[in-house]
Design an enzyme around this catalytic site. Structure first.
Site, PDB file in Angstrom:
ATOM      1  N   HIS A  54       0.852  -1.181   0.000  1.00 14.33           N
ATOM      2  CA  HIS A  54       0.000   0.000   0.000  1.00 14.33           C
ATOM      3  C   HIS A  54       0.891   1.234   0.000  1.00 14.33           C
ATOM      4  O   HIS A  54       2.064   1.173   0.386  1.00 14.33           O
ATOM      5  CB  HIS A  54      -0.900   0.013   1.233  1.00 14.33           C
ATOM      6  CG  HIS A  54      -1.940  -1.055   1.242  1.00 14.33           C
ATOM      7  ND1 HIS A  54      -3.002  -1.040   2.104  1.00 14.33           N
ATOM      8  CD2 HIS A  54      -2.095  -2.175   0.482  1.00 14.33           C
ATOM      9  CE1 HIS A  54      -3.771  -2.098   1.892  1.00 14.33           C
ATOM     10  NE2 HIS A  54      -3.227  -2.805   0.912  1.00 14.33           N
ATOM     11  N   GLU A  56       1.020   3.801   1.962  1.00 12.71           N
ATOM     12  CA  GLU A  56       1.565   4.128   3.282  1.00 12.71           C
ATOM     13  C   GLU A  56       2.718   3.191   3.654  1.00 12.71           C
ATOM     14  O   GLU A  56       3.744   3.637   4.167  1.00 12.71           O
ATOM     15  CB  GLU A  56       0.478   4.045   4.361  1.00 12.71           C
ATOM     16  CG  GLU A  56      -0.674   4.992   4.157  1.00 12.71           C
ATOM     17  CD  GLU A  56      -1.844   4.384   3.381  1.00 12.71           C
ATOM     18  OE1 GLU A  56      -2.965   4.909   3.528  1.00 12.71           O
ATOM     19  OE2 GLU A  56      -1.638   3.409   2.622  1.00 12.71           O
ATOM     20  N   CYS A  84      -5.867   1.857   5.985  1.00 17.67           N
ATOM     21  CA  CYS A  84      -6.538   0.609   6.352  1.00 17.67           C
ATOM     22  C   CYS A  84      -5.964   0.127   7.687  1.00 17.67           C
ATOM     23  O   CYS A  84      -4.966   0.672   8.177  1.00 17.67           O
ATOM     24  CB  CYS A  84      -6.322  -0.432   5.249  1.00 17.67           C
ATOM     25  SG  CYS A  84      -4.632  -1.089   5.194  1.00 17.67           S
ATOM     26  N   CYS A  87      -2.173  -0.518   7.558  1.00 17.74           N
ATOM     27  CA  CYS A  87      -1.364   0.698   7.473  1.00 17.74           C
ATOM     28  C   CYS A  87      -1.420   1.495   8.771  1.00 17.74           C
ATOM     29  O   CYS A  87      -0.405   2.052   9.204  1.00 17.74           O
ATOM     30  CB  CYS A  87      -1.812   1.543   6.281  1.00 17.74           C
ATOM     31  SG  CYS A  87      -1.472   0.737   4.693  1.00 17.74           S
TER      32      CYS A  87
END
Length: 158
Positions: A54, A56, A84, A87
């Site tokens: 992701h 992040e 999420c 993260c």
């Protein structure tokens, strides 16, 4: 603080647009320490065949390499969408001081992403985290990333 937040959020948005052009999903992140960009990244899930890549997480990995530490105390993570649970947990474990995000997890879900709808505020409360959270910064622009992504010929989610 608002102008700084908008400036750095625009960097995350630009990174997300770069990712969309490369066939990635519409997420970007920027990590800032002492008003300087340490790292920025877009989602790399499809490019790397790595479900954990992701924006992040990719930005955190880069920041840790650059700073030569896993302790990211004092940094702010700017994310185009509310992080999420994975993260958020990575931010928590790294000691991130603050998360600033644009769109909410529920917005990503509405655009077809398989999100767990657990807000950062809820995770902060459950985990007794000291992280500061600022929500919906440049919301309209961040929602526009989903629209841009949706106009692609073969949009993917994860």
């Amino acid at each position: 603080m608002k102008n700084k937040d908008e400036f750095f959020m625009r960097l995350a948005i630009a990174k997300a647009r770069q990712g969309i052009k490369q066939g990635q999903t519409p997420f970007g992140a920027c990590i800032v320490k002492n008003n300087r960009v340490v790292s920025s990244a877009h989602n790399l899930v499809w490019r790397n065949n790595d479900i954990t890549a992701h924006a992040e997480i990719s930005a955190i990995r880069e920041a840790c390499r650059k700073l030569k530490t896993i302790d990211l105390s004092g940094v702010t993570v700017y994310s185009t969408t509310e992080p999420c649970p994975m993260c958020f947990a990575a931010c928590h474990w790294a000691g991130v001081k603050r998360i600033v995000y644009g769109a909410r997890i529920k917005d990503a879900k509405r655009y077809g992403f398989s999100e767990l709808i657990i807000s950062n505020a809820r995770m902060k409360k459950i985990g007794k985290s000291r992280m500061e959270i600022s929500a919906e910064v440049l919301l309209k622009e961040n929602l526009g990333l989903f629209e841009l992504w949706g106009k692609q010929n073969n949009p993917r989610s994860y």
